[in-house]
Design an enzyme around this catalytic site. Structure first.
Site: not given
Length: 324
Positions: A57, A112, A142, A181, A211, A239
């Site tokens: 993004h 990812c 996601e 994440t 993450c 984002s």
């Protein structure tokens, strides 16, 4: 288009300005890998290479890849039968690669690896007979990708502590929780605590799903924000990890703004400001950080300081099709 750039009032021009630059910031290992996958795919197969959804993004990154021969689409049916396609770093529902394989498409998965780990956890929890409570933001790619790893109806999305209170499950139901994440570390901890209080037997991941890059960037903002009059976060409005950085700065009591480029900075933001904190979301390249510093230096006498809160050395392997 951005409005024409304006300068601050004359009495502010060339005044001293301290810029505290957060570290770590910007690209994470998953973003580095995703961008390299697209670039190598173009080298290997020739242009055009199709990419389902924005690879990451960030408009600057997407436009740079377009210039090299990438074509971005939202759905697989927009990809011609003879073209290679890359799946974005956010992950896709399981049905997408299955359909790509059925059509005989050459496809590459830039998901990812830390998102892929959550996908595997989801599958294991369903195999163990548990219903999943997934902490994430409605509509985020996601979230869509993770929910698409398991059968319909076997995962329930929550965003807030209030959502936990509204869950209809009995206390003795076999439940597990997983998380997106790129969430706020602090907010997620509250939701997890609410889940554990209401469902003491709920099963969670052995390690946090948020993450390392998201956690590290939020911690870095917490380090610079208290000493800043203003925090600028470079990132896209879609984002998730960048939006969380703005929230973190504001919770430290500091004025904060999300910007995509240096041209987004409004001179009035600098009124009475002696120290600016600066960071970038995990999808924003370092060149945009330098662009912002250079823009501030046109207005004020800038003194830079980088505050390091963690070292990142994570590297993810490329898909086997692109190695060798």
């Amino acid at each position: 288009m951005n409005a024409p750039l304006q300068n601050p009032p004359a009495d502010q021009m060339r005044q001293p300005l301290t810029v505290l630059i957060a570290a770590p910031r910007g690209f994470c290992a998953g973003v580095d890998r995703a961008i390299e996958i697209v670039e190598r795919a173009i080298d290997r197969y020739g242009a055009p290479v199709y990419v389902r959804h924005e690879i990451v993004h960030n408009r600057f990154v997407v436009d740079a890849l377009k210039a090299k021969g990438a074509i971005f689409v939202e759905e697989l049916d927009e990809v011609p039968d003879d073209a290679p396609v890359v799946f974005s770093a956010h992950g896709v529902p399981k049905a997408v690669p299955l359909e790509a394989t059925r059509r005989g498409l050459e496809w590459l998965d830039a998901t990812c690896p830390l998102v892929s780990k959550v996908h595997r956890q989801a599958e294991r929890q369903i195999e163990s007979g548990r219903h999943i409570v997934f902490i994430g933001h409605v509509g985020h790619p996601e979230v869509i990708g993770t929910m698409g790893q398991v059968p319909d109806g076997s995962i329930t999305l929550v965003e807030t502590v209030e959502d936990v209170a509204d869950l209809p499950f009995p206390q003795d139901m076999a439940l597990a929780f997983l998380t997106q994440t790129t969430l706020s570390v602090d907010d997620t901890a509250k939701v997890v605590a609410a889940l554990k209080e209401r469902y003491p037997h709920i099963v969670g991941p052995k390690a946090e799903d948020i993450c390392y890059a998201t956690s590290n960037r939020q911690a870095a903002v917490k380090q610079i924000a208290p000493d800043s009059d203003l925090v600028l976060v470079i990132g896209a409005p879609n984002s998730s990890n960048s939006l969380r950085l703005v929230e973190v700065a504001k919770r430290c009591g500091t004025d904060a703004h999300l910007i995509q480029r240096a041209t987004d900075i409004r001179p009035e933001w600098l009124d009475g400001v002696g120290t600016v904190g600066l960071t970038a979301g995990a999808s924003a390249p370092e060149t945009l950080v330098r662009e912002v510093v250079d823009r501030l230096a046109e207005w004020r006498e800038v003194e830079e300081h980088t505050l390091v809160s963690a070292e990142e050395k994570m590297v993810f392997k490329l898909p086997r099709q692109l190695v060798g």
